[in-house]
Design a protein around this motif. Structure first.
Motif, mmCIF file in Angstrom:
data_model
loop_
_atom_site.group_PDB
_atom_site.id
_atom_site.type_symbol
_atom_site.label_atom_id
_atom_site.label_comp_id
_atom_site.label_asym_id
_atom_site.label_seq_id
_atom_site.Cartn_x
_atom_site.Cartn_y
_atom_site.Cartn_z
ATOM 1 N N LEU A 1 -4.547 -2.152 -0.978
ATOM 2 C CA LEU A 1 -5.362 -3.279 -1.441
ATOM 3 C C LEU A 1 -6.383 -3.678 -0.388
ATOM 4 O O LEU A 1 -7.553 -3.942 -0.705
ATOM 5 C CB LEU A 1 -4.461 -4.471 -1.769
ATOM 6 C CG LEU A 1 -3.556 -4.343 -2.996
ATOM 7 C CD1 LEU A 1 -2.649 -5.562 -3.096
ATOM 8 C CD2 LEU A 1 -4.374 -4.195 -4.275
ATOM 9 N N LEU A 2 -5.944 -3.707 0.884
ATOM 10 C CA LEU A 2 -6.862 -4.105 1.947
ATOM 11 C C LEU A 2 -7.934 -3.044 2.191
ATOM 12 O O LEU A 2 -8.979 -3.350 2.770
ATOM 13 C CB LEU A 2 -6.078 -4.371 3.240
ATOM 14 C CG LEU A 2 -5.122 -5.567 3.191
ATOM 15 C CD1 LEU A 2 -4.429 -5.754 4.529
ATOM 16 C CD2 LEU A 2 -5.856 -6.846 2.800
ATOM 17 N N ALA A 3 -7.660 -1.811 1.758
ATOM 18 C CA ALA A 3 -8.672 -0.749 1.868
ATOM 19 C C ALA A 3 -9.701 -0.845 0.745
ATOM 20 O O ALA A 3 -10.665 -0.071 0.712
ATOM 21 C CB ALA A 3 -8.004 0.622 1.853
ATOM 22 N N GLY A 4 -9.476 -1.798 -0.181
ATOM 23 C CA GLY A 4 -10.454 -2.034 -1.227
ATOM 24 C C GLY A 4 -10.165 -1.380 -2.559
ATOM 25 O O GLY A 4 -10.997 -1.424 -3.473
ATOM 26 N N SER B 1 -8.561 -0.830 -6.263
ATOM 27 C CA SER B 1 -8.146 -1.665 -7.388
ATOM 28 C C SER B 1 -6.688 -1.395 -7.700
ATOM 29 O O SER B 1 -6.085 -0.439 -7.193
ATOM 30 C CB SER B 1 -8.996 -1.343 -8.621
ATOM 31 O OG SER B 1 -8.697 -0.035 -9.087
ATOM 32 N N VAL B 2 -6.092 -2.235 -8.557
ATOM 33 C CA VAL B 2 -4.701 -2.041 -8.949
ATOM 34 C C VAL B 2 -4.510 -0.665 -9.590
ATOM 35 O O VAL B 2 -3.540 0.044 -9.300
ATOM 36 C CB VAL B 2 -4.251 -3.162 -9.911
ATOM 37 C CG1 VAL B 2 -2.900 -2.817 -10.551
ATOM 38 C CG2 VAL B 2 -4.144 -4.489 -9.176
ATOM 39 N N ASP B 3 -5.441 -0.271 -10.455
ATOM 40 C CA ASP B 3 -5.344 1.040 -11.104
ATOM 41 C C ASP B 3 -5.431 2.166 -10.083
ATOM 42 O O ASP B 3 -4.707 3.173 -10.177
ATOM 43 C CB ASP B 3 -6.443 1.210 -12.146
ATOM 44 C CG ASP B 3 -6.211 0.342 -13.380
ATOM 45 O OD1 ASP B 3 -5.045 -0.024 -13.626
ATOM 46 O OD2 ASP B 3 -7.186 0.035 -14.080
ATOM 47 N N GLN B 4 -6.302 2.011 -9.090
ATOM 48 C CA GLN B 4 -6.443 3.034 -8.060
ATOM 49 C C GLN B 4 -5.210 3.101 -7.173
ATOM 50 O O GLN B 4 -4.783 4.183 -6.766
ATOM 51 C CB GLN B 4 -7.691 2.756 -7.217
ATOM 52 C CG GLN B 4 -8.997 2.988 -7.966
ATOM 53 C CD GLN B 4 -10.208 2.501 -7.184
ATOM 54 O OE1 GLN B 4 -10.149 1.492 -6.473
ATOM 55 N NE2 GLN B 4 -11.324 3.216 -7.317
ATOM 56 N N VAL B 5 -4.620 1.938 -6.868
ATOM 57 C CA VAL B 5 -3.377 1.912 -6.081
ATOM 58 C C VAL B 5 -2.271 2.640 -6.839
ATOM 59 O O VAL B 5 -1.507 3.420 -6.261
ATOM 60 C CB VAL B 5 -2.948 0.464 -5.777
ATOM 61 C CG1 VAL B 5 -1.572 0.446 -5.101
ATOM 62 C CG2 VAL B 5 -3.975 -0.229 -4.883
ATOM 63 N N ALA B 6 -2.193 2.392 -8.132
ATOM 64 C CA ALA B 6 -1.171 3.044 -8.963
ATOM 65 C C ALA B 6 -1.330 4.564 -8.895
ATOM 66 O O ALA B 6 -0.337 5.294 -8.750
ATOM 67 C CB ALA B 6 -1.278 2.557 -10.402
ATOM 68 N N THR B 7 -2.556 5.039 -8.974
ATOM 69 C CA THR B 7 -2.806 6.485 -8.927
ATOM 70 C C THR B 7 -2.469 7.057 -7.551
ATOM 71 O O THR B 7 -1.808 8.096 -7.448
ATOM 72 C CB THR B 7 -4.280 6.779 -9.259
ATOM 73 O OG1 THR B 7 -4.562 6.303 -10.573
ATOM 74 C CG2 THR B 7 -4.563 8.270 -9.188
ATOM 75 N N ARG B 8 -2.896 6.366 -6.491
ATOM 76 C CA ARG B 8 -2.686 6.869 -5.135
ATOM 77 C C ARG B 8 -1.206 6.891 -4.759
ATOM 78 O O ARG B 8 -0.753 7.797 -4.055
ATOM 79 C CB ARG B 8 -3.453 5.999 -4.131
ATOM 80 C CG ARG B 8 -4.965 6.161 -4.165
ATOM 81 C CD ARG B 8 -5.630 5.199 -3.194
ATOM 82 N NE ARG B 8 -5.245 5.450 -1.822
ATOM 83 C CZ ARG B 8 -5.794 6.355 -1.027
ATOM 84 N NH1 ARG B 8 -6.773 7.125 -1.494
ATOM 85 N NH2 ARG B 8 -5.400 6.514 0.218
ATOM 86 N N LEU B 9 -0.454 5.910 -5.214
ATOM 87 C CA LEU B 9 0.946 5.788 -4.815
ATOM 88 C C LEU B 9 1.913 6.278 -5.888
ATOM 89 O O LEU B 9 3.120 6.078 -5.773
ATOM 90 C CB LEU B 9 1.265 4.327 -4.459
ATOM 91 C CG LEU B 9 0.458 3.746 -3.291
ATOM 92 C CD1 LEU B 9 0.905 2.313 -2.997
ATOM 93 C CD2 LEU B 9 0.599 4.615 -2.048
ATOM 94 N N TYR B 10 1.374 6.913 -6.939
ATOM 95 C CA TYR B 10 2.205 7.471 -8.005
ATOM 96 C C TYR B 10 3.121 6.417 -8.623
ATOM 97 O O TYR B 10 4.322 6.617 -8.783
ATOM 98 C CB TYR B 10 3.059 8.638 -7.471
ATOM 99 C CG TYR B 10 2.230 9.760 -6.885
ATOM 100 C CD1 TYR B 10 1.516 10.625 -7.711
ATOM 101 C CD2 TYR B 10 2.156 9.940 -5.510
ATOM 102 C CE1 TYR B 10 0.764 11.662 -7.175
ATOM 103 C CE2 TYR B 10 1.393 10.972 -4.965
ATOM 104 C CZ TYR B 10 0.698 11.825 -5.800
ATOM 105 O OH TYR B 10 -0.051 12.834 -5.276
#
Length: 209
Positions: A157-160, A162-171
């Motif tokens: 989140l602090l890297a900027g 979005s919630v959807d992008q965090v979900a994708t990056r962290l599976y």
């Protein structure tokens, strides 16, 4: 009553051996197999399984994320973590994710069947060998404000992202990310990302620039 089991493990030979073992026992039926998180998410959409048996190390993420997602959607689904990882971190994360049981791959077949039966009968009551000792060690350890998974979400989140992008990056699923974000905000006493950034520096969660 027949307990319907779905297996999630990236090793085909392991899945086949487990399917042969479980399917050959009276009262058990293997109704599906998946080799990755992505495949499991697709397969489970229409699954009639009563119990999932899930490995931790999958090629596209952690099986414990799948446990957390499944528990978020269903309180009645049995979730057994079957792993080679014999450590407190894995056991306690399985507990926190909402697993019904954890059993080692090196355990006797009777323990595997026992874990599946327990998960079917009491899906919300976690069972694992060494649980009491692990909880005692966690209780006696210095407290951590955020869990490792929550720290990963904060960093993203602090890297900027979005919630959807965090979900994708962290599976993780979007709903699981939102659950983590809500818990982090509650723990840090913040209500938005600006407050999160300040609190992260204050608590040493993020480096000062």
């Amino acid at each position: 009553m027949t307990i319907r089991v779905h297996l999630v493990d990236d090793h085909a030979a392991v899945r086949q051996a487990m399917a042969h073992l479980i399917g050959g026992e009276e009262g058990f039926e293997v109704v599906g197999q998946s080799g990755s998180l992505a495949q499991a998410r697709a397969d489970l959409a229409g699954s009639a399984a009563d119990v999932l048996v899930i490995d931790v190390n999958l090629p596209d993420g952690s099986g414990l994320d799948l446990v957390e997602e499944c528990r978020t959607r269903s309180e009645s689904l049995g979730l057994v973590v079957l792993t080679m990882l014999d450590d407190d971190a894995t056991l306690l994360r399985a507990l926190d994710a909402g697993a019904s049981a954890l059993v080692l791959k090196t355990a006797p077949a009777e323990q595997v069947f026992g874990a599946i039966v327990h998960a079917h009968r009491s899906p919300s009551a976690f069972s694992a060998e060494g649980l009491s000792a692990a909880l005692r060690r966690r209780r006696d350890a210095p407290p951590e404000l955020l869990t490792p998974r929550e720290r990963e979400v904060v960093a993203a989140l602090l890297a900027g992202y979005s919630v959807d992008q965090v979900a994708t990056r962290l599976y993780m699923s979007r709903s699981t990310v939102k659950t983590h974000v809500g818990k982090v905000y509650d723990k840090l006493g913040v209500h938005n990302r600006a407050g999160l950034a300040v609190a992260a520096v204050k608590h040493g969660i993020a480096p000062r620039e």
